[in-house]
Design an enzyme around this catalytic site. Structure first.
Site, mmCIF file in Angstrom:
data_model
loop_
_atom_site.group_PDB
_atom_site.id
_atom_site.type_symbol
_atom_site.label_atom_id
_atom_site.label_comp_id
_atom_site.label_asym_id
_atom_site.label_seq_id
_atom_site.Cartn_x
_atom_site.Cartn_y
_atom_site.Cartn_z
ATOM 1 N N ASN A 112 49.815 32.915 53.719
ATOM 2 C CA ASN A 112 49.358 32.102 52.523
ATOM 3 C C ASN A 112 50.307 31.354 52.150
ATOM 4 O OD1 ASN A 112 48.550 31.664 49.908
ATOM 5 N ND2 ASN A 112 48.490 33.728 49.094
ATOM 6 N N LYS A 158 50.505 29.499 49.635
ATOM 7 C CA LYS A 158 50.561 29.155 48.170
ATOM 8 C C LYS A 158 50.743 27.897 47.841
ATOM 9 C CE LYS A 158 51.882 33.969 47.852
ATOM 10 N NZ LYS A 158 52.199 35.197 46.797
ATOM 11 N N HIS A 169 42.835 37.351 45.335
ATOM 12 C CA HIS A 169 44.339 37.492 45.243
ATOM 13 C C HIS A 169 44.772 37.866 44.100
ATOM 14 C CE1 HIS A 169 48.422 36.435 45.777
ATOM 15 N NE2 HIS A 169 48.368 36.545 47.071
ATOM 16 N N GLU A 174 47.154 37.036 42.115
ATOM 17 C CA GLU A 174 47.595 35.886 41.522
ATOM 18 C C GLU A 174 46.457 35.078 40.884
ATOM 19 O OE1 GLU A 174 49.936 33.592 44.325
ATOM 20 O OE2 GLU A 174 51.586 35.340 44.331
ATOM 21 N N GLU A 195 46.781 44.613 48.993
ATOM 22 C CA GLU A 195 47.940 43.839 48.456
ATOM 23 C C GLU A 195 48.446 44.579 47.142
ATOM 24 O OE1 GLU A 195 48.723 39.847 50.253
ATOM 25 O OE2 GLU A 195 47.728 39.564 48.263
ATOM 26 N N GLY A 214 55.782 39.392 46.748
ATOM 27 C CA GLY A 214 56.860 38.372 46.452
ATOM 28 C C GLY A 214 58.059 39.195 45.739
ATOM 29 N N SER A 264 55.452 41.535 50.582
ATOM 30 C CA SER A 264 56.700 41.542 51.081
ATOM 31 C C SER A 264 56.847 42.120 52.477
ATOM 32 C CB SER A 264 57.742 42.399 50.058
ATOM 33 O OG SER A 264 57.602 41.830 49.060
HETATM 34 C C1 PEP Z 1 50.402 37.367 49.058
HETATM 35 O O1 PEP Z 1 50.961 36.808 47.971
HETATM 36 O O2 PEP Z 1 49.446 37.241 49.604
HETATM 37 C C2 PEP Z 1 51.879 38.061 49.514
HETATM 38 C C3 PEP Z 1 51.702 39.122 50.477
HETATM 39 O O3 PEP Z 1 52.994 37.446 49.130
HETATM 40 P P1 PEP Z 1 54.604 38.054 49.849
HETATM 41 O O4 PEP Z 1 54.346 38.345 51.325
HETATM 42 O O5 PEP Z 1 55.520 37.019 49.616
HETATM 43 O O6 PEP Z 1 54.824 39.282 49.123
#
Ligand code: PEP
Length: 254
Positions: free
Chosen positions: A9, A11, A99, A101, A171, A177, A217
């Site tokens: 992703n 973003k 997601h 976000e 997630e 993040g 992460s």
């Molecule tokens: C995400 O936003 O789907 C995600 C997993 O981000 P990150 O790997 O940066 O934590």
């Protein structure tokens, strides 16, 4: 179909030249590491980059192209929005939905997500549907109730046939993040719970056939341990998907 699977992703990152350079590097590294057992790889750039990235990926279907969002209506007077059908017409096979976000910053609730899910499936896109708890929910020991509710409200209105093309991503919001990853035990217990919920809503064969990803992460150092868990089929990768070597290391972590 249940399969090993890694999606990036990107973003709201990368200009066109940066996205092209990253795609070319990825393709080179993936070609060098070509194995019969390579997982399904998907990259999800922002809208203006989709066509250019798609052209570089080619039409092998692996890596495949995915989008990060779309509007719930099929077409019409929605200035500034993008439809699922438009995404499909420029080569997208997958789309991320739910997601955290988008749930938190753009107020996408279960009702809207249910509508979007139907629109995506009608347009022939395969949704990567995200669920996950906040730190507060985890600390209150309500993770399973919370995720059970997200699945029931967001997903389980689908028929068994519709559900078949879908990928689920667990997630935990506190891990996205933040550099703070769920332990492999924490990931496994939630993934096993999700699979059990799918079995209860549909049947055991559907659950056994569902691809469930971990996101939060995940990186080149921790992917192997996470992916070795019996119910973890791969990852949805944010930050580490922007670095070609790290992303390909993750792809090789099965
Ligand atoms: C995400 O936003 O789907 C995600 C997993 O981000 P990150 O790997 O940066 O934590």
């Amino acid at each position: 179909m249940r399969q090993n699977f890694v999606a990036g992703n990107w973003k709201m990152n990368l200009t066109l030249p940066e996205a092209q350079a990253l795609t070319i590097e990825l393709m080179e590294l993936l070609k060098a590491d070509l194995t019969a057992a390579r997982p399904q790889v998907v990259v999800c750039p922002s809208f203006p980059l989709l066509m250019a990235v798609g052209q570089l990926l080619g039409d092998s279907g692996n890596p495949a192209l995915g989008a990060q969002n779309f509007h719930q209506k099929e077409s019409g007077a929605y200035t500034g929005e993008v439809s699922a059908k438009q995404l499909q017409s420029v080569g997208c096979e997958y789309v991320i939905l739910g997601h955290s976000e988008r749930r938190q910053q753009f107020h996408e609730d279960d009702t809207l997500l249910a509508e979007k899910l139907k629109t995506a499936l009608t347009a022939g896109l395969k949704p990567i549907f995200c669920v996950g708890e906040t730190l507060e929910t985890r600390e209150a020991d309500e993770t399973f109730d919370y995720i059970g509710q997200q699945l029931a409200a967001g997903l389980f209105h689908l028929s068994k046939e519709e559900f078949g093309g879908l990928v689920i991503a667990y997630e935990p919001i506190w891990a996205i993040g933040t550099g703070r990853t769920a332990s492999s035990e924490q990931a496994q217990e939630v993934h096993a719970f999700i699979r059990a919920q799918v079995a209860a809503a549909y049947d055991a064969a559907t659950a056994a056939d569902t691809t469930i990803l971990y996101g939060g992460s995940c990186n080149a150092q921790n992917a192997r341990e996470l992916f070795s868990q019996p119910d973890v089929d791969g990852g949805l990768i944010g930050g580490a998907s922007l670095k070609s070597r790290d992303f390909v290391e993750i792809v090789k972590s099965f």
